[in-house]
Design an enzyme around this catalytic site. Structure first.
Site, mmCIF file in Angstrom:
data_model
loop_
_atom_site.group_PDB
_atom_site.id
_atom_site.type_symbol
_atom_site.label_atom_id
_atom_site.label_comp_id
_atom_site.label_asym_id
_atom_site.label_seq_id
_atom_site.Cartn_x
_atom_site.Cartn_y
_atom_site.Cartn_z
ATOM 1 C CB SER A 143 8.417 50.218 -46.856
ATOM 2 O OG SER A 143 8.567 50.934 -47.888
ATOM 3 C CG ASP B 123 8.827 48.711 -49.945
ATOM 4 O OD1 ASP B 123 7.908 48.323 -49.701
ATOM 5 O OD2 ASP B 123 9.722 48.515 -49.189
ATOM 6 N NE ARG C 189 1.385 43.197 -39.620
ATOM 7 C CZ ARG C 189 0.340 43.339 -40.568
ATOM 8 N NH1 ARG C 189 -0.851 43.579 -40.165
ATOM 9 N NH2 ARG C 189 0.642 42.485 -41.726
HETATM 10 C C1 BGC Z 1 6.286 45.751 -44.710
HETATM 11 C C2 BGC Z 1 5.792 46.062 -46.055
HETATM 12 C C3 BGC Z 1 6.946 46.459 -46.756
HETATM 13 C C4 BGC Z 1 8.110 45.210 -46.722
HETATM 14 C C5 BGC Z 1 9.305 45.504 -47.663
HETATM 15 C C6 BGC Z 1 7.204 44.643 -44.841
HETATM 16 O O1 BGC Z 1 7.976 44.538 -43.312
HETATM 17 O O2 BGC Z 1 5.180 45.507 -43.780
HETATM 18 O O3 BGC Z 1 5.151 47.278 -46.167
HETATM 19 O O4 BGC Z 1 6.625 46.433 -48.368
HETATM 20 O O5 BGC Z 1 8.473 45.047 -45.383
HETATM 21 O O6 BGC Z 1 9.750 46.639 -47.357
#
Ligand code: BGC
Length: 529
Positions: free
Chosen positions: A156, A209, A171
């Site tokens: 995620s 996610d 990133r």
């Molecule tokens: C991430 C996402 C993720 C979200 C929730 C963010 O910091 O960049 O990819 O879906 O958090 O977990």
């Protein structure tokens, strides 16, 4: 200024009016469009190679792992094909030092180890059979396809996906910072470590996610029209939605099924409006951003998600404590404290350290509606070591926490509204009278009292939605969504693998095994079996 007046002044700075909300929705839609056209925009709008949502009839046993916040989860999921599933999981907190490890290998080796422990504990038979077979790897039946678990990897963080099980990390977010992983294929990093441990596991799908949540919600609550958006409001925040392929103007390379005319897009809305065209920006937001490893990035997330809300409240409190004329947590003597005591803050109180105020205290504050705020005052004592806070102190804390929480919920409504409007479902005759289904997960929506109510309240104020539209939007929890969703995508990937000629995974595995023969330790394990 008195404490009451000062509190009011602070609270006013977190006001996010209906006008602000409406302006932000328009800007969100504009930035969504920009992200569909080109790379390098604040909303990344990442094509996920997932081209449809499940119907609830999917079947099979899959594995999923989930890396994305405080914990690492390993699960196996049996999809029963009737909208239900059985899930077995183990969860371990990710050691803080691994979040900022020197090399990606350290983190991914830890993850592979957790997969091994899980397999031994929960799928011992299959695991041992596999270990025994490896001993006869040169024979044609050295590996049996059906004994290799297909694994959905929920990762995620923002990833540039280049295939269903390939993607390069763009990133880190949420406090992770391992520079040497940036730009690398995270599936390959995990597969390498899995192969070193000779586990019968293939990383079959890479899943954000939010995409998992969208898939899981569609599987468990299939409607006539399918789920429109999967969103996380937890440690971080983000959303994935179903977009028409024709609207994705930037190139989507590689293999995918074009027949549905649709593709799930991971918005990475945590970085909505990094340029601050419409996001609110108090002095505490500025201060918080400066202290993070990624200043200027994830600016929406830093105003919305659980990891940051407690920190904003903490920074406000620290500021108020610095003002001699404001009597917060410092009664003159026991007569000015309704508990007839004096307040003290322990030097080790979380109030004095970055991230020291957990968002869960805000939840207690929001839930406590009693006149004396006893529960909140206990939480201030137990969690923050602020002893004998007076009623006035607790009221101030509650008001500030509520203001920060309400602003977060109203900002959340901005993203949800923009995606509902973009989907066109409210006016689409195919959806006539149908609910617009949205799957959500994460600690904020699950545990922060009235978070969803505040979102609904704001949705009702948005042009093009209004009270009637808000009633048609169903925001439902998709618990364990990312695990189940990852399993569903692993299933789609496994089907694709079967259909694509030349995808000889078992052959590849055999080669890897031949090139890295069993170690004596493996053989002991095999003989023990
Ligand atoms: C991430 C996402 C993720 C979200 C929730 C963010 O910091 O960049 O990819 O879906 O958090 O977990």
């Amino acid at each position: 200024m008195t404490l009451e007046a000062e509190t009011k002044a602070v609270v006013a700075q977190f006001d996010y009016t209906n006008e602000d909300v409406n302006k932000a929705v328009k800007e969100f839609i504009r930035q969504m469009g920009e992200g569909l056209e080109k790379e390098g925009t604040s909303l990344s709008q990442i094509p996920t190679y997932v081209t449809g949502v499940p119907k609830g009839t999917e079947k099979g046993l899959y594995m999923a792992v989930d890396l994305g916040g405080t914990n690492f989860r390993v699960c196996s999921i049996n999809l029963n094909g009737d909208t239900t599933f059985n899930l077995t999981f183990s969860k371990v907190a990710i050691p803080r030092e691994l979040m900022v490890a020197k090399s990606a290998k350290e983190l991914f080796a830890f993850l592979a180890k957790q997969i091994e422990l899980f397999l031994k504990e929960h799928h011992g038979d299959q695991f041992e059979k596999h270990v025994r077979r490896r001993m006869t790897v040169t024979s044609p039946e050295g590996f049996k396809d059906e004994e290799v678990f297909r694994l959905g990897f929920t990762f995620s963080f923002p990833v540039q996906q280049i295939g269903i099980n390939k993607g390069k990390l763009i990133r880190w977010t949420k406090g992770f910072d391992i520079p040497d992983a940036v730009g690398k294929d995270v599936c390959a990093l995990l597969q390498q470590e899995i192969d070193i441990l000779h586990l019968p596991v293939k990383v079959a799908a890479l899943v954000n996610d939010t995409v998992g949540t969208l898939m899981a919600r569609s599987y468990t609550s299939p409607g006539k029209t399918g789920t429109v958006l999967g969103a996380i409001f937890g440690t971080g925040t983000n959303g994935a939605y179903v977009e028409k392929l024709a609207n994705i103007k930037k190139p989507v390379t590689g293999e995918f099924d074009k027949s549905t005319g649709l593709m799930v897009v991971n918005t990475e809305w945590g970085s909505f409006d990094n340029q601050l065209n419409v996001l609110p920006n108090t002095k505490w937001d500025i201060e918080l951003d400066k202290e993070t490893p990624n200043p200027g990035i994830q600016m929406y997330e830093k105003r919305v998600s659980g990891m940051f809300l407690g920190e904003i409240v903490r920074l406000v409190i620290v500021d108020l404590l610095k003002k001699p004329e404001v009597s917060l947590f410092k009664d003159e003597n026991s007569s000015t404290n309704d508990w007839k005591s004096t307040t003290s803050i322990a030097p080790n109180s979380g109030v004095f350290t970055q991230w020291g105020l957990d968002t869960s205290v805000m939840s207690v504050a929001a839930a406590d509606t009693t006149p004396e705020l006893v529960a909140l005052r206990q939480a201030l004592e137990e969690q923050l070591h602020i002893y004998s806070p007076s009623l006035d102190d607790a009221q101030t804390f509650k008001a500030i926490a509520a203001a920060v929480g309400r602003r977060a919920a109203r900002l959340s409504a901005v993203a949800i509204a923009a995606i509902v409007l973009q989907s066109g479902t409210l006016t689409d005759p195919a959806y006539d009278g149908e609910e617009i289904d949205i799957g959500v997960d994460g600690s904020l929506v699950e545990h922060y009292p009235y978070f969803r109510d505040m979102i609904y309240e704001a949705l009702g104020q948005i042009e093009g939605i209004g009270a009637e539209g808000a009633k048609r939007i169903r925001i439902g929890i998709a618990k364990d969504g990312s695990g189940v969703g990852a399993a569903l995508i692993a299933l789609v990937a496994a089907d694709m693998e079967k259909r694509t000629s030349g995808a000889d995974y078992i052959g590849e595995l055999r080669d890897t095994a031949k090139n890295s023969p069993s170690t004596p330790a493996d053989e002991v394990a095999a003989n023990d079996a």
